[in-house]
Write a protein that holds these residues in place. Structure first.
Motif, short mmCIF file in Angstrom:
data_model
loop_
_atom_site.label_atom_id
_atom_site.label_comp_id
_atom_site.label_asym_id
_atom_site.label_seq_id
_atom_site.Cartn_x
_atom_site.Cartn_y
_atom_site.Cartn_z
N LEU A 43 -5.48 1.77 -3.78
CA LEU A 43 -5.17 0.37 -3.56
C LEU A 43 -4.19 0.11 -3.44
O LEU A 43 -3.88 -1.08 -1.95
CB LEU A 43 -6.56 -0.55 -4.21
N GLN A 44 -3.46 0.11 -4.12
CA GLN A 44 -1.86 -0.75 -3.63
C GLN A 44 -0.57 0.11 -2.93
O GLN A 44 -0.29 -0.78 -1.59
CB GLN A 44 -1.05 -0.81 -5.52
N GLU A 45 -1.38 1.20 -2.64
CA GLU A 45 -0.75 1.27 -1.11
C GLU A 45 -1.85 1.05 -0.01
O GLU A 45 -0.33 0.48 1.05
CB GLU A 45 -0.81 3.47 -1.13
N ASP A 50 0.64 -2.73 0.64
CA ASP A 50 1.51 -2.81 0.65
C ASP A 50 1.88 -2.69 2.23
O ASP A 50 2.48 -3.15 3.30
CB ASP A 50 2.28 -1.63 0.06
N LEU A 51 0.89 -1.51 2.63
CA LEU A 51 0.83 -1.23 4.39
C LEU A 51 0.13 -2.46 5.04
O LEU A 51 0.91 -2.51 5.88
CB LEU A 51 -0.04 -0.29 4.67
N VAL A 52 -0.43 -3.56 4.27
CA VAL A 52 -1.07 -4.79 5.66
C VAL A 52 0.41 -5.91 4.60
O VAL A 52 0.62 -6.26 5.77
CB VAL A 52 -1.87 -5.42 4.60
N THR A 53 1.09 -5.46 3.71
CA THR A 53 2.20 -6.53 3.91
C THR A 53 3.82 -5.64 4.81
O THR A 53 3.77 -6.87 5.07
CB THR A 53 2.63 -6.57 2.44
N GLU A 54 3.95 -4.67 4.30
CA GLU A 54 5.19 -4.27 5.47
C GLU A 54 4.46 -4.36 7.19
O GLU A 54 5.37 -3.94 7.69
CB GLU A 54 4.85 -2.80 4.91
N GLY A 55 3.54 -4.54 7.29
CA GLY A 55 3.30 -5.07 8.86
C GLY A 55 2.62 -3.33 9.39
O GLY A 55 2.19 -3.65 11.01
N ARG A 56 2.37 -1.97 8.64
CA ARG A 56 2.60 -1.28 9.45
C ARG A 56 0.78 -0.56 9.53
O ARG A 56 0.51 0.01 10.77
CB ARG A 56 3.23 -0.27 8.36
N VAL A 57 -0.20 -1.69 8.98
CA VAL A 57 -1.50 -1.76 9.33
C VAL A 57 -2.56 -3.26 9.58
O VAL A 57 -1.45 -3.82 9.04
CB VAL A 57 -2.81 -0.60 8.23
N ALA A 58 -2.97 -3.86 10.61
CA ALA A 58 -3.55 -4.52 10.61
C ALA A 58 -4.25 -4.94 9.45
O ALA A 58 -4.09 -6.11 9.28
CB ALA A 58 -4.23 -4.84 12.28
N ALA A 59 -4.79 -3.79 8.86
CA ALA A 59 -6.12 -5.02 7.55
C ALA A 59 -5.96 -3.96 6.70
O ALA A 59 -5.89 -2.26 7.35
CB ALA A 59 -6.99 -5.53 8.19
N PHE A 60 -6.55 -4.36 5.79
CA PHE A 60 -6.95 -3.11 4.19
C PHE A 60 -8.74 -3.69 4.09
O PHE A 60 -8.51 -4.62 3.38
CB PHE A 60 -6.12 -3.38 3.49
N ALA A 61 -9.64 -2.43 4.48
CA ALA A 61 -10.49 -2.46 4.07
C ALA A 61 -11.30 -2.39 2.40
O ALA A 61 -10.73 -1.40 2.53
CB ALA A 61 -11.59 -2.00 4.77
N MET A 62 -12.23 -3.02 1.36
CA MET A 62 -11.88 -2.45 -0.08
C MET A 62 -13.30 -4.06 0.03
O MET A 62 -13.68 -4.45 -0.02
CB MET A 62 -10.65 -2.63 -0.28
N ASP A 63 -13.39 -3.34 -0.99
CA ASP A 63 -14.58 -4.30 -2.61
C ASP A 63 -13.46 -5.55 -2.37
O ASP A 63 -12.81 -5.63 -2.78
CB ASP A 63 -14.83 -3.73 -3.92
N ASP A 64 -14.46 -6.81 -1.67
CA ASP A 64 -14.05 -8.12 -2.35
C ASP A 64 -13.39 -8.91 -3.22
O ASP A 64 -12.30 -8.71 -2.84
CB ASP A 64 -15.01 -9.05 -1.62
N LEU A 122 -9.93 -6.71 -3.64
CA LEU A 122 -8.76 -7.88 -2.66
C LEU A 122 -8.18 -9.10 -3.23
O LEU A 122 -7.13 -9.26 -2.99
CB LEU A 122 -9.56 -7.71 -1.55
N SER A 123 -8.96 -9.37 -3.91
CA SER A 123 -8.73 -10.41 -4.49
C SER A 123 -8.16 -10.51 -5.51
O SER A 123 -7.03 -11.85 -5.61
CB SER A 123 -10.28 -11.57 -4.95
N THR A 124 -7.69 -9.53 -6.43
CA THR A 124 -7.38 -9.08 -7.37
C THR A 124 -5.84 -8.87 -6.93
O THR A 124 -5.12 -8.86 -7.53
CB THR A 124 -7.46 -8.35 -8.48
N LEU A 125 -5.83 -8.22 -5.57
CA LEU A 125 -4.38 -7.52 -5.10
C LEU A 125 -3.46 -8.99 -4.76
O LEU A 125 -2.00 -8.62 -5.07
CB LEU A 125 -4.49 -6.84 -4.27
N ILE A 126 -4.23 -9.27 -4.04
CA ILE A 126 -3.86 -11.00 -3.29
C ILE A 126 -3.47 -11.91 -4.21
O ILE A 126 -2.06 -12.42 -4.37
CB ILE A 126 -5.08 -11.68 -2.70
N ALA A 127 -4.24 -11.97 -5.05
CA ALA A 127 -3.53 -13.20 -6.76
C ALA A 127 -2.93 -12.57 -6.91
O ALA A 127 -1.06 -13.06 -8.02
CB ALA A 127 -4.77 -13.24 -7.67
N ALA A 128 -1.99 -11.30 -7.50
CA ALA A 128 -1.03 -10.13 -7.65
C ALA A 128 0.33 -10.15 -7.20
O ALA A 128 1.33 -10.17 -7.15
CB ALA A 128 -1.50 -9.38 -8.33
N ALA A 129 0.06 -10.80 -5.65
CA ALA A 129 1.67 -10.25 -4.68
C ALA A 129 1.90 -11.51 -4.96
O ALA A 129 1.61 -12.57 -5.90
CB ALA A 129 0.54 -10.30 -3.74
#
Length: 292
Positions: free
Chosen positions: A180-182, A185-199, A202-209
């Motif tokens: 999930l972190q990889e 990270d692809l979104v953060t780096e601009g290498r993909v437009a989005a990352f699809a996953m359970d909401d 995603l909320s946890t990853l955003i909070a930890a960014a």
């Protein structure tokens, strides 16, 4: 010849895996070993490790309660827990090989997954959405048309985004990665437009960014609300029945709200973040009247 040999090797491995799973009597093994093998992942707040290597999380605490209840139900003198790290890609393989007896994480209980494993009563409900950089203003699937989307290999989200891609002719480029972190990270780096996953994940990853405000969750859900459950070996009905009996007992004690708040509305141990996600009406009703 090499391709044919690889094909036969793969077939034999699959047959061996199914045969091994069929040979495992989980309840008998619990009685003999006094140990429940629990699979966990790097998927806060459901299961993760802190800086000292302790395995913890919402699903882990729930499974600790399940183990204590199983010990009573089965009349075992002790029932210890052995934690085994698993990935989305190898969880079913580890179940079938006997390396784990139950996965205590956040697996989606749907028809596709039920073809290869058994599920407990639900312990959470999610919808699939996508995360993107806020500056790009990608809020709907149509906004992603012609762009790339990352997914975690071994999750049902792969088939879900592929189905949406076909049905809506979005011309998406789907990029599978291992964790999930990889994918995030692809979104953060601009290498993909989005990352699809359970909401909730995603909320946890955003909070930890480093900059949570730089991200946005899609307004559009890719799927309807779906249940999450504890994953067990296919055709292991006797064990599944005991786990579900344990969960019914735990749910009806009336303290699931306290457990939920500890992991979704209070600071996460070892993470320094708070999700502030209240319990959904669907989950509250399920705890009061568990079905399945």
């Amino acid at each position: 010849m090499k391709i044919q040999a690889q094909w036969w090797a793969g077939l034999l491995m699959a047959v061996w895996s199914v045969a091994s799973a069929a040979d495992i009597n989980t309840l008998q093994r619990l009685n003999e070993t006094g140990t429940l093998r629990v699979g966990y992942g790097d998927t806060a707040p459901f299961s993760y490790t802190d800086d000292e290597g302790n395995v913890l999380g919402y699903s882990i605490e729930l499974c600790q309660r399940v183990a204590a209840q199983l010990q009573q139900q089965l009349g075992l003198p002790t029932l210890d827990i052995e934690y085994v790290f698993r990935t989305p890609g190898n969880r079913v393989q580890l179940l079938n090989s006997g390396d784990i007896d139950i996965e205590c994480n956040a697996s989606t209980n749907n028809a596709e997954r039920r073809r290869s494993a058994e599920f407990s009563l639900s312990h959470f409900f999610v919808s699939v959405r996508f995360v993107a950089l806020k500056e790009n203003q990608f809020l709907t699937l149509q906004d992603l048309a012609g762009r790339s989307v990352s997914v975690a290999r071994g999750t049902v989200n792969v088939s879900q985004i592929n189905q949406a891609n076909r049905e809506r002719q979005l011309n998406l480029s789907v990029v599978p990665v291992e964790t999930l972190q990889e994918a995030f990270d692809l979104v953060t780096e601009g290498r993909v437009a989005a990352f699809a996953m359970d909401d909730i994940l995603l909320s946890t990853l955003i909070a930890a960014a480093e900059e949570p405000s730089a991200y946005s969750l899609s307004e559009e859900a890719i799927t309807a609300e779906e249940p999450l459950g504890l994953l067990m070996r296919e055709d292991d009905q006797a064990f599944v029945a005991q786990v579900n009996q344990a969960l019914r007992t735990i749910y009806r004690r009336g303290d699931m709200q306290v457990l939920y708040e500890r992991w979704f509305q209070q600071p996460l141990p070892g993470k320094g973040i708070t999700l502030n996600v209240p319990m959904s009406d669907t989950l509250a009703q399920h705890f009061m009247n568990p079905q399945g």
